[in-house]
Scaffold this active site. Structure first.
Site, PDB file in Angstrom:
ATOM      1  N   THR A   1      28.904  39.031  42.144  1.00  0.00           N
ATOM      2  CA  THR A   1      29.517  39.456  43.666  1.00  0.00           C
ATOM      3  C   THR A   1      30.370  40.960  43.466  1.00  0.00           C
ATOM      4  O   THR A   1      30.035  41.920  43.881  1.00  0.00           O
ATOM      5  CB  THR A   1      29.980  38.587  44.527  1.00  0.00           C
ATOM      6  OG1 THR A   1      31.178  38.042  43.953  1.00  0.00           O
ATOM      7  CG2 THR A   1      28.863  37.434  45.111  1.00  0.00           C
ATOM      8  N   THR A   2      31.339  40.592  42.686  1.00  0.00           N
ATOM      9  CA  THR A   2      32.304  41.908  42.558  1.00  0.00           C
ATOM     10  C   THR A   2      31.530  42.902  41.739  1.00  0.00           C
ATOM     11  O   THR A   2      31.531  44.233  42.145  1.00  0.00           O
ATOM     12  CB  THR A   2      33.533  41.200  41.639  1.00  0.00           C
ATOM     13  OG1 THR A   2      33.666  40.023  42.226  1.00  0.00           O
ATOM     14  CG2 THR A   2      34.583  42.299  41.969  1.00  0.00           C
TER      15      THR A   2
HETATM   16  P1  ADP Z   1      31.677  38.864  39.504  1.00  0.00           P
HETATM   17  O1  ADP Z   1      31.948  38.448  40.719  1.00  0.00           O
HETATM   18  O2  ADP Z   1      30.888  40.126  39.361  1.00  0.00           O
HETATM   19  O3  ADP Z   1      31.022  37.861  38.718  1.00  0.00           O
HETATM   20  P2  ADP Z   1      34.020  38.406  37.594  1.00  0.00           P
HETATM   21  O4  ADP Z   1      35.393  38.594  38.069  1.00  0.00           O
HETATM   22  O5  ADP Z   1      33.385  36.944  37.750  1.00  0.00           O
HETATM   23  O6  ADP Z   1      33.115  39.204  38.751  1.00  0.00           O
HETATM   24  O7  ADP Z   1      33.631  39.274  36.464  1.00  0.00           O
HETATM   25  C1  ADP Z   1      32.508  39.435  35.648  1.00  0.00           C
HETATM   26  C2  ADP Z   1      32.547  40.035  34.477  1.00  0.00           C
HETATM   27  O8  ADP Z   1      33.690  39.672  33.579  1.00  0.00           O
HETATM   28  C3  ADP Z   1      31.282  40.108  33.840  1.00  0.00           C
HETATM   29  O9  ADP Z   1      31.080  41.389  33.374  1.00  0.00           O
HETATM   30  C4  ADP Z   1      31.674  39.250  32.605  1.00  0.00           C
HETATM   31  O10 ADP Z   1      30.697  39.617  31.443  1.00  0.00           O
HETATM   32  C5  ADP Z   1      33.024  39.626  32.543  1.00  0.00           C
HETATM   33  N1  ADP Z   1      33.824  38.627  31.745  1.00  0.00           N
HETATM   34  C6  ADP Z   1      33.937  37.259  31.988  1.00  0.00           C
HETATM   35  N2  ADP Z   1      34.446  36.560  31.105  1.00  0.00           N
HETATM   36  C7  ADP Z   1      34.660  37.316  30.224  1.00  0.00           C
HETATM   37  C8  ADP Z   1      35.518  37.168  28.920  1.00  0.00           C
HETATM   38  N3  ADP Z   1      36.128  35.942  28.438  1.00  0.00           N
HETATM   39  N4  ADP Z   1      35.384  38.088  27.928  1.00  0.00           N
HETATM   40  C9  ADP Z   1      34.892  39.441  28.339  1.00  0.00           C
HETATM   41  N5  ADP Z   1      34.202  39.511  29.458  1.00  0.00           N
HETATM   42  C10 ADP Z   1      34.178  38.391  30.244  1.00  0.00           C
END
Ligand code: ADP
Ligand code: MG
Length: 544
Positions: free
Chosen positions: A96-97
């Site tokens: 979503t973000t």
């Molecule tokens: P959204 O609401 O878009 O899901 P998040 O705050 O969950 O937002 O962030 C998602 C992003 O963070 C994605 O691009 C994902 O690949 C990245 N991400 C999540 N965990 C990791 C990690 N351990 N290392 C690198 N990138 C990560």
């Protein structure tokens, strides 16, 4: 006006109107403001937001959809962006973000083209060409995988950054197990209905006590103290009608003149209940789960027969129980027989925290399972519940689709590279818009780096160099704060989540770009005013 024409009013008094460039700019500003509001939460190093509602309740969350849902957004365009988050959440449960930040950046890049005199329809066309190309390319970048280790990593990526404390480690296993147990396979394709995973929560206790139950937990206790608390090899009857005597619609009076008749009358009632219970008993049922009420007298006789009974079970639970135990729901007690009963190794009443709950476990075919979330306080269990819901959806999608992408900004960097190449091929005015689209994609790695306190420019340069050198999976590694291979460290996002985020972000951005006239009717009733939420958004549009 002598001799002149009277002005023509086509709009109601009080209607406000904003046209042309003004409308466009204030729309873009509003969209950017929403994107900015959630930007800092992106990624595992993103921050949380504390949201306080009008009655003072607080929610602490890191989830874009939750944050935007709680924010009282008033600007019409801002609302469109909030809608993107909501639709992303309902469709795929995560990203979503990402979707909102992308939408904001698509508009920001478009703004620069507008400044250079590029027409909005040209930008919109360019974006549309770019997103189609992106969809083709992303499919090529995606890798096939749906094994448990992959699903575990997908759950980890989805949950990283969520504030769920200690229980994280065991939670991943639990999520994968839950999804696997409800997954149904037909000729190599999987169907996972995540709604068959029932989530219950009880505060009090530790997050580590969160458990998966191969069956269902019903937030109800047995109806009578004398009933057994534990039934093994349970034969379960699911009844969706009341074990009560029907009250007549019209008021009826029964006049009894002879005192001995009173007893007869009461006896008759008792007989009716006895009859009901004996029909249940005859079917072989040892557990009765009833969607409606159970009369006191019926309870008494059920207890006497040693039958465990629960009343007012939710309809949704009844359906899940039917699936898990193989029982058929009956309305008429005459239809009760051995064939319609369900099976479970155990039906048990357990005390969880302050309450008593019924556990139906050891089901033959647990195509419906439960997760019982425990945690210190309401806030903790609620945040775990939100996180769990997202992760379950994401893992379910991956199990079905079997396609994953490297996370940590890797896929966006790779797409940016490929879209730039594509822009050169297209040429013309659209080329500018396609390049802007590619640039906008880089907002994801840039923001991830910023949120982790890394140097965004150096990180982007490194990413670009890697991807140009064919390192397709290069992304941001937050453990080491540098750019490395995401497949090696197991940071995976499901293809579907990213694809949906891209599509909906472009869709809303182009829709907003094409608006050049905003006509807002006067709100009826008292205006809530600018206090609270985003009422005072830039652009100064009247409430919609
Ligand atoms: P959204 O609401 O878009 O899901 P998040 O705050 O969950 O937002 O962030 C998602 C992003 O963070 C994605 O691009 C994902 O690949 C990245 N991400 C999540 N965990 C990791 C990690 N351990 N290392 C690198 N990138 C990560
Ligand atoms: Mg996420």
């Amino acid at each position: 006006m002598i001799g002149g024409q009277m002005p023509i009013f086509i709009l109601k008094e009080g209607t406000s109107r904003e046209q042309g460039k003004n409308a466009q700019r204030s729309n873009i500003e509003a969209a950017k403001a929403i994107a900015d509001a959630v930007r800092t939460t992106l990624g595992p190093k993103g921050m949380d937001k504390m949201l306080v509602d009008s009655i003072g309740d607080i929610i602490i969350s890191n989830d874009g959809a939750t944050i935007l849902k709680e924010m009282d957004v008033d600007h019409p365009t801002a609302k469109m962006i909030v809608e993107v988050a909501r639709s992303q959440d309902t469709a795929v449960g995560d990203g979503t973000t990402t979707a909102v930040v992308l939408a904001g950046e698509f508009l920001k890049q478009a703004e620069e083209l507008l400044d250079q005199g590029v027409h909005p329809t040209v930008i919109a066309n360019g974006y549309r060409l770019a997103v189609n190309e992106a969809k083709t390319q992303i499919q090529k970048i995606a890798k096939d995988a749906r094994d448990d280790a992959t699903l575990d990593k997908v759950a980890r990526t989805a949950l990283s950054g969520k504030n769920i404390g200690l229980s994280g480690e065991s939670l991943y296993k639990l999520i994968v197990k839950a999804v696997n147990s409800v997954a149904e396979e037909h000729n190599g394709t999987f169907r996972v209905d995540a709604s068959n995973i029932k989530i219950d929560k009880k505060s009090g206790g530790s997050g580590n006590e969160t458990e998966l139950i191969d069956g269902l937990v019903i937030d109800k206790e047995k109806v009578h103290a004398k009933m057994p608390s534990n039934v093994t090899d349970a034969k379960i009857a699911l009844i969706d009608s009341a074990l009560e005597i029907k009250k007549t619609e019209i008021e009826a009076k029964v006049q009894i003149s002879d005192p001995t008749k009173i007893q007869d009358f009461l006896d008759q009632e008792t007989e009716t209940f006895k009859g009901m219970v004996s029909r249940i008993k005859k079917s072989g049922a040892t557990v009765v789960l009833c969607q409606k009420g159970i009369d006191d007298i019926a309870q008494h006789y059920l207890a006497k027969e040693g039958i465990f009974a629960v009343r007012r079970v939710k309809k949704s639970d009844m359906e899940k129980l039917a699936k898990a135990t193989g029982a058929k729901i009956v309305t008429n007690l005459d239809d009760l027989s051995k064939d319609v009963l369900g099976n479970a190794k155990n039906v048990e009443e357990r005390k969880i925290g302050e309450d008593r709950m019924t556990f139906v476990t050891g089901c033959k075919n647990p195509k419906a399972v439960s997760i019982l979330i425990r945690g210190g306080t309401e806030h903790v269990v609620s945040e775990i519940e939100r996180a769990l819901n997202d992760a379950l959806r994401v893992v379910a999608i991956t199990k079905e689709d079997g396609k994953i992408l490297p996370g940590g900004g890797a896929v966006e960097s790779e797409l940016a590279l490929r879209i730039r190449e594509y822009a050169n091929k297209v040429g013309g005015r659209e080329q500018l818009a396609i390049e802007a689209f590619a640039k906008a994609l880089e907002i994801i790695p840039r923001t991830l780096a910023e949120n982790a306190g890394m140097d965004p420019i150096n990180t982007l340069i490194q990413l670009k160099a890697d991807h140009e050198n064919g390192k397709k999976d290069s992304g941001i590694n937050f453990t080491e704060n540098k750019v490395t291979d995401m497949m090696k460290i197991g940071v995976f996002d499901p293809l579907k989540v990213k694809k949906h985020a891209l599509e909906s972000a472009v869709e809303v951005a182009t829709m907003i770009l094409r608006i050049d006239d905003v006509i807002a009717s006067k709100k009826s009733g008292p205006s809530p005013g600018p206090e609270g939420g985003m009422g005072g958004m830039p652009g100064g549009m009247p409430p919609y």
